[in-house]
Write a protein that holds these residues in place. Structure first.
Motif, PDB file in Angstrom:
ATOM      1  N   LEU A  48       0.992  -1.112  -0.212  1.00 37.99           N
ATOM      2  CA  LEU A  48       0.008  -0.229  -0.063  1.00 37.99           C
ATOM      3  C   LEU A  48       1.050   1.227  -0.145  1.00 37.99           C
ATOM      4  O   LEU A  48       1.915   1.493   0.687  1.00 37.99           O
ATOM      5  N   SER A  49       0.456   2.028  -0.831  1.00 40.86           N
ATOM      6  CA  SER A  49       1.354   3.300  -1.055  1.00 40.86           C
ATOM      7  C   SER A  49       2.659   3.216  -0.828  1.00 40.86           C
ATOM      8  O   SER A  49       3.432   3.632  -0.193  1.00 40.86           O
ATOM      9  N   LYS A  50       3.279   2.404  -1.718  1.00 41.80           N
ATOM     10  CA  LYS A  50       4.621   2.019  -1.972  1.00 41.80           C
ATOM     11  C   LYS A  50       5.378   1.544  -0.690  1.00 41.80           C
ATOM     12  O   LYS A  50       6.518   1.959  -0.605  1.00 41.80           O
ATOM     13  N   GLU A  51       4.804   1.107   0.137  1.00 40.96           N
ATOM     14  CA  GLU A  51       5.423   0.130   1.209  1.00 40.96           C
ATOM     15  C   GLU A  51       4.698  -0.939   1.466  1.00 40.96           C
ATOM     16  O   GLU A  51       3.568  -1.255   1.304  1.00 40.96           O
ATOM     17  N   SER A  52       5.548  -1.974   1.875  1.00 40.14           N
ATOM     18  CA  SER A  52       5.053  -3.233   2.279  1.00 40.14           C
ATOM     19  C   SER A  52       5.010  -3.464   3.692  1.00 40.14           C
ATOM     20  O   SER A  52       5.935  -3.057   4.328  1.00 40.14           O
ATOM     21  N   SER A  53       3.712  -4.064   4.072  1.00 39.80           N
ATOM     22  CA  SER A  53       3.567  -4.073   5.444  1.00 39.80           C
ATOM     23  C   SER A  53       3.299  -5.794   5.590  1.00 39.80           C
ATOM     24  O   SER A  53       2.590  -6.250   4.834  1.00 39.80           O
ATOM     25  N   LEU A  54       3.678  -6.195   6.911  1.00 39.84           N
ATOM     26  CA  LEU A  54       3.564  -7.654   7.185  1.00 39.84           C
ATOM     27  C   LEU A  54       2.400  -7.661   8.351  1.00 39.84           C
ATOM     28  O   LEU A  54       2.572  -7.110   9.097  1.00 39.84           O
TER      29      LEU A  54
END
Lengths: 830, 520
Positions: A602-608
């Motif tokens: 989302l919005s150029k970042e990966s979250s786990l």
């Protein structure tokens, strides 16, 4: 232990080796720029010996210090030049330059300065070669601001600049221009080729190297030609000759140390060796696996190595024989297979070389082996429709492997489904069944069902295809006794749902249910009768991923949709349990626990997000996992559960999460701190004092070596002490109960004596060697020497027990004489 | 570094029958010799003694043929009406035959006139045979009776009237001189013992019995009638052992080969099937032009003679064994060359150098390795490869296409080569396993040689042939689709019943269709 929140993202492998040419150290180590690190490999064992980290960005150049062959300069995009002692892996000095460094050169002629390529200030895409004066200072971190521009408008790659014979001139190529700058005469000659495109392609320069002893420049071109320039001291009367074999761009060139041979390589992945700069005499080393990016020669000319675009290093003998290859995580064009764990070796399995499946060991950062799936000659040529591996699945025990390969053609994919059986005899997979055109269109997913491998009939393979069906494949016994193999695979059932494309499939943990997603709908099938049990959907949006819950959560089915919803359905009530708005890219269940990892983009970042299906609240969230987009993730079971104190990271106890980014770097999450992780890897490198070992130097140097060794031995007696304790006499002394021992004053001399004698043995052995070398008097060989040594020890024991020895043999007498001669001065240290 | 990988030749499962030892054995016959008889051939019998002449009964004549003669070496024509069932005695010197007028005649094979005539049957006699004591004859007639005759006195010993329909076949036991069987159109086979007054055993075949046979051991009995061939265990009191239904018309004749390992059955459906007598599976099958009435196999399986309804006698001789020594003209290195040094045990101080295994590459692989596309294509267009292993040719074409050099390899060929190429394509393009590749090849050839069409008659002819072949294939595919559509409707009606078992059938059926579909 570590504090919560200290979960770190750690790189495991796969970082690009393509930053710069590899460098051979003087004593059989190979140094490579790998991402932000400099890696040290052993040439003889292919092992990664050291990982030198410290740069904050990509390492762009590594060069040996010409004045000290144990030191290495490295430059990086973070604007620093570091000087390393690569034997110990310690950064000696850091010079901060300030702007991005794109290439590094250390010609021997330049005292106290190195050359770097930096972007020109104020102008974009223009670069200049500057010389940096490395200031001598006391501290570790130094500023190096003393820059002087040498050349303007140079190419960005390190291959575009070369320093000539003894650093007298520097050559730079860019587009169709070649410029030569003579340092002494301060003269700049420019030559340019015609810009007209020839039949073979454009004649842009791609790389340049200089002859080590003559005034000759070799340039590689984009149309595959190699030009050899001479007489370039004159602006007009220069000459060049052309060598042409490559059909595509010449990626790199390298001269041998004497300059009699020229090596060239390119996209064809063939290493060409040109003799005496003539085009008729050439040798080839074909089929190196992938396009050659860099070629480098060792300083003694015995080895050369090629760096390939897929992050592999090939070491080649001087007679153009393949010697060995160093391969970590091979970078493939596109990891279509996803990350799969081989249940047998716990290795990570993914696309390797074109048409191959690589088994990558996570522990040793090495490729275990590469399985040739497509079994066709790969032609390195742009624009060909190659067939490649797209899907892979293992059965639970790893005895069966299913692979799908397809050609890149969109209309007629030329599909093949292959089933491989692990043969215990050969310890590798053997092709069992090949199915041509298993589906009429691309295969989207594939999975095995097997609860218990002892029952063969439980093993079922399901494939889903874009031809709107899913197919069930089962093993059938071959009735024909003449057939070579007893089982083969054939289609058992074809299912479809409203003519929608089948996209994903997944078996429940007990294997009783099969979930197949058809565009927007998830269908659940009974795996015994192949009846459609129920359907779920969460409009709008197609299903992107599905998986079943495990263990206590096996009644849940998780699905992720295109429109950014994560849904959890209860299979008992057939109702939606919960849903969350999350753009899930990767959904990966842990095979050993209930946890499911979801990676969102989302919005150029990966979250786990890690969650259990029975509760909608995630157990663990990590925002901004890394800069790049995460494409794939996998849980790899640990060999033994790790002890994790923090409640928050319990999900990492049984298995480790690995993920692959779009730049094909493999990362993992670690609870350990940086120091802990680094300690096991730092091994002591063996320091070889001398320069390259030639047979001559061996002969000459042995004597000298020995003396040095002796000095060391005598200088550091304390080091030996520990080993001495192992000697039986001392052991006896130490382990006998105190009440039976005589007084300490009595024992003291014996104890020290025992130490002395075993010490003498050592030096005696060496002196014996020396004697043997120097004269013919020495009649006893080393074996005999050992025998006497043994006897010697025996006698010492006897002395300990206070009994007199009988007559000494001749050799023993000789030994004793030697002992008398040796130096006991070090005892005074006690 | 990887070695060169040879071109993968797709191994397809062999279409049609699988090659077994049996197929090889039964294929080892020369092209048949056809002899025209005057009427339907109802019986062929081989003389049990060398030179294994055979008697052929057709119309009102009995012809004796020698092994390789195409003309009869002797003819018995003293019949007023049709003759039936000329049979040799065990010593090959006497021949008995029934006839339409109910008289059984006994001939000496060297004479012309009958030695004896047995009169007693009131209707035609279709079955005559010698008992194994050589002095008695049994017969079966259309008057429903089975009789036993004494040869020396030419008198009837006993007459059994137990059958209720025509008796058309019979067989004598080789083990017991008193036992014989007859089969009748009343669907039964009866076992008679000359020492008793009535039949010993009756076996219900279920169809009019056309032929019966006893195994040499006497323990097994084979009966043929209707579409069935049934094997019975006589010693267990006539228990049915196996029932074979491999013909789709009436089975008319049975025959055992000389070793007793194979059973042959001929039928009106124009096939002779060969069964293994251990597994009772069909191991081979011969196809003939018309309905078969009689079949016989000479000792050692040297000759198969088949008689047909249109009076044609089909004779096949076994090919002589190929002698391998002649073909191996090239002298092989002596055995010693191969074993030299093999037994040497390396000593401890010996340094072993392993020799790399030399890989033998085919010619086209060598050329492909050095990127010589055109020559590689030439290499696989050699007649031996093109004719016998078309899959190799197609695999190389596919490899060239994959490398993007197929067009240049196909271009620039002369008339002869284009002719060769087009012949191959036109012949093989309809084979499903080759179609995807060869369609591309055909496309390219038409593209490349379009400008020169009309310049050569041979090439033009080939182009027309290709067009014809493709047109035919399209029609065929359309028909197949129609059939598939029909079957789909059938399956659709099945599913409505919601029966578990039916549904399973349906799914199996569907997959089969899908698989067959994949093949096309």
């Amino acid at each position: 232990m570590v504090s919560p929140g200290a979960l770190r993202v750690v790189r495991c492998g796969g970082s690009t080796l393509r930053g710069a040419r590899a460098v051979f150290s003087a004593d059989s180590y190979l140094l490579c720029a790998a991402g932000d690190f400099v890696k040290v490999y052993s040439v003889s064992t292919e092992e990664t010996l050291r990982l030198m980290g410290g740069h904050a960005d990509l390492v762009t150049g590594i060069q040996l210090n010409p004045h000290n062959h144990m030191q290495l300069y490295s430059s990086s995009l973070d604007g620093t030049i570091k000087l390393w002692d690569f034997m110990d892996g310690i950064p000696i000095k850091t010079f901060t330059v300030g702007s991005k460094l794109l290439a590094l050169y250390t010609p021997a002629s330049a005292e106290e300065s190195v050359f770097v390529v930096i972007p020109k200030k104020g102008e974009r895409d223009t670069f200049q070669l500057v010389s940096v004066k490395l200031t001598k200072g006391a501290g570790q971190d130094l500023e190096a601001k003393d820059l002087s521009v040498v050349l303007d408008g140079v190419g960005v790659s390190m291959k575009h600049i070369a320093f000539g014979r003894e650093g007298e001139y520097v050559v730079s190529v860019k587009d169709v221009n070649l410029q030569v700058y003579f340092f002494k005469r301060k003269l700049l000659n420019r030559f340019s080729l015609s810009t007209v495109k020839t039949k073979g392609g454009d004649n842009h320069f791609s790389c340049v190297v200089c002859h080590p002893t003559e005034d000759c420049i070799a340039t590689g071109h984009a149309d595959g030609k190699i030009r050899l320039w001479r007489n370039f001291h004159h602006r007009k009367e220069y000459t060049y000759s052309t060598l042409h074999w490559h059909h595509d761009i010449v990626m790199d060139l390298a001269f041998s140390m004497e300059g009699s041979r020229l090596l060239s390589g390119g996209v064809e992945s063939v290493l060409v060796q040109w003799h005496n700069e003539s085009s008729c005499q050439k040798d080839f080393l074909p089929r190196l696996g992938s396009p050659i990016e860099y070629i480098s020669m060792s300083s003694d000319g015995a080895l050369c190595c090629t760096l390939h675009t897929d992050n592999r290093i090939t070491i080649i003998n001087s007679n153009l024989r393949f010697s060995r290859s160093i391969q970590g995580l091979i970078k493939s064009r596109d990891v279509k297979t996803g990350l799969v764990v081989d249940p047998r070796t716990k290795a990570l399995v993914l696309n390797g070389e074109p048409g191959h499946l690589q088994f990558y060991s996570l522990q040793s950062d090495q490729q275990l082996f590469s399985l040739d799936i497509v079994q066709r000659q790969y032609i390195h040529q742009a624009g060909l429709k190659q067939s490649d591996l797209v899907k892979v699945a293992f059965s639970a025990q790893g005895t069966w492997l299913a692979t799908v390969e397809e050609s890149e053609e969109v209309t007629d994919p030329e599909l093949q489904l292959k089933l491989w059986f692990y043969s215990e005899e050969t310890q590798s997979f053997k092709l069992n069944t090949r199915i041509n055109t298993p589906h009429d269109n691309h295969i989207t997913d594939m999975c095995f069902r097997d609860m218990d491998e002892l029952e063969d009939d439980s093993l079922i393979l399901v494939t889903t295809g874009r031809d709107c069906v899913f197919k069930v494949w089962v093993m059938v016994e071959d009735s024909d006794p003449e057939a070579q193999q007893s089982v083969s695979w054939s289609c058992d059932f074809v299912g479809s749902y409203h003519n929608y494309q089948a996209t994903n499939c997944c078996f429940s943990e007990d294997g009783s249910l099969l979930a197949v997603s058809f565009e927007e709908t998830v269908t659940v099938w009974d795996s015994l009768t192949w009846d459609l049990k129920c359907t779920f959907c969460h409009p709008p949006g197609n299903i992107r991923n599905i998986c079943f819950g495990r263990l206590t959560c096996s009644k849940y089915l998780i699905g992720a949709t295109d429109y950014g919803f994560l849904c959890c359905w209860n299979l008992l009530t057939c109702a939606l349990e919960w849903s969350a708005h999350l753009n899930v890219v990767v959904l990966q269940p842990d095979p050993l626990s209930e946890h499911i990892a979801a990676v969102s983009w989302l919005s150029k970042e990966s979250s786990l997000f890690v969650f259990k299906p029975n509760e909608p609240r995630p157990i663990y969230i990590q925002r901004n996992l890394c800069k790049e987009k995460i494409l794939l993730a996998v849980f790899v079971p640990r060999d033994e559960p790790e002890i994790i104190s923090s409640e928050k990271y319990l999900w990492l106890r049984r298995s480790q999460l690995f993920f692959l980014t779009d730049t094909q770097e493999l990362m993992t999450l670690s609870t350990k701190s940086l120091e802990e992780r680094l300690t096991p890897s730092s091994k002591q490198l063996a320091v070889e004092g001398s320069l390259p070992v030639t047979p001559f130097s061996l002969l000459l140097g042995k004597h000298r070596c020995q003396q040095a060794q002796e000095d060391i031995d005598l200088g550091k007696p304390v080091v030996r002490h520990k080993q001495e304790q192992a000697s039986p006499a001392v052991k006896e002394l130490l382990h006998t109960p105190a009440h039976v021992l005589p007084s300490a004053s009595f024992l003291c001399t014996i104890f020290i004596n025992s130490l002395l004698i075993s010490k003498e043995n050592k030096s005696a052995e060496e002196t014996a060697d020396e004697v043997e070398m120097e004269s013919e008097e020495a009649e006893s060989d080393s074996d005999e020497e050992d025998v006497t040594e043994m006897e010697q020890e025996d006698t010492s024991h006897m002395e300990l027990l206070g009994e007199m020895t009988c007559k000494l043999s001749k050799s023993q007498e000789k030994e004793l004489r030697k002992i008398r001669k040796t130096d006991y001065s070090w005892i005074s240290a006690f | 570094m990887a070695a060169y990988k040879p071109v993968v030749v797709q191994a397809c499962p062999k279409l049609g029958e699988r090659i077994t030892q049996d197929t090889l054995y039964w294929r080892g016959y020369k092209t048949p010799v056809q002899i025209k008889e005057f009427g339907a051939v109802n019986k062929i019998d081989f003389s049990p003694v060398p030179p294994y002449n055979y008697a052929v009964t057709a119309s009102s004549r009995i012809h004796i043929y020698g092994r390789y003669s195409q003309e009869p070496i002797k003819t018995f024509s003293r019949f007023r009406d049709a003759a039936y069932c000329a049979t040799y005695r065990d010593d090959g010197r006497l021949l008995a035959a029934g006839s339409e007028d109910g008289v059984i005649r006994l001939f000496d094979i060297s004479g012309k006139a009958p030695l004896r005539q047995f009169e007693g049957h009131t209707k035609p006699v279709h079955q005559v045979g010698f008992l194994s004591d050589k002095y008695r004859i049994f017969s079966g007639g259309d008057d429903y009776s089975s009789n036993l005759w004494d040869i020396p006195s030419a008198t009837e010993i006993v007459s059994y009237s137990e059958h209720t329909d025509y008796v058309r076949c019979g067989c004598a036991s080789k083990v017991n001189a008193d036992v014989f069987i007859t089969g009748s159109y009343d669907h039964t086979v009866k076992l008679f013992d000359a020492r008793t007054k009535s039949s010993v055993m009756t076996i219900e075949h279920g169809h009019p019995v056309e032929s019966v046979l006893l195994f040499p051991s006497g323990g097994l009995l084979v009966s043929a009638g209707g579409r069935y061939v049934k094997v019975w265990d006589v010693l267990k009191g006539g228990q049915l052992l196996v029932s074979l239904k491999n013909h789709h018309k009436t089975v008319t004749c049975l025959c055992l080969n000389s070793s007793g390992q194979r059973l042959l059955s001929g039928s009106l459906d124009r096939h002779v099937k060969i069964y293994s007598t251990t597994s009772y599976k069909v191991v081979h099958s011969f196809n003939y032009a018309t309905s078969i009435l009689s079949v016989a196999l000479s000792p050692e399986d040297e000759t198969i003679v088949v008689g047909m309804t249109n009076g044609v006698l089909n004779v096949k001789h076994r090919k002589p064994e190929e002698k391998n020594e002649k073909s191996q003209k090239k002298r092989q290195p002596a055995y010693r060359t191969y074993v030299k040094g093999r037994t040497y045990m390396p000593k401890q101080e010996d340094f072993c150098v392993s020799k790399p295994v030399k890989r033998v590459l085919r010619k086209y692989d060598k050329l492909l390795r050095s990127f010589q596309s055109s020559k590689a294509l030439d290499a696989v267009l050699e007649p031996p490869i093109m004719l016998h292993t078309p899959e190799v040719t197609v695999a190389v074409m596919q490899e060239l296409h994959r490398r993007g050099t197929l067009r240049s390899a196909l271009a620039g060929r002369d008339e002869k080569q284009v002719n060769l190429l087009l012949t191959f394509v036109a012949r093989r393009v309809i084979e499903p396993r080759f179609t995807p590749v060869l369609v591309t090849v055909a496309d390219m050839i038409t593209d490349i040689y379009q400008p020169v069409v009309g310049q050569s008659a041979i090439v033009d002819k080939q182009f027309l042939k290709l067009q014809e072949a493709i047109g035919k294939e399209i029609d065929y595919q359309e028909e197949l689709l129609e059939v598939l559509g029909m079957m789909d409707t059938l399956f659709a009606t099945f599913t409505k019943k919601r029966d578990m078992c039916l549904e399973e059938n349906k799914s199996n059926g569907l997959t089969e269709i899908v698989e067959t579909n994949m093949n096309y």
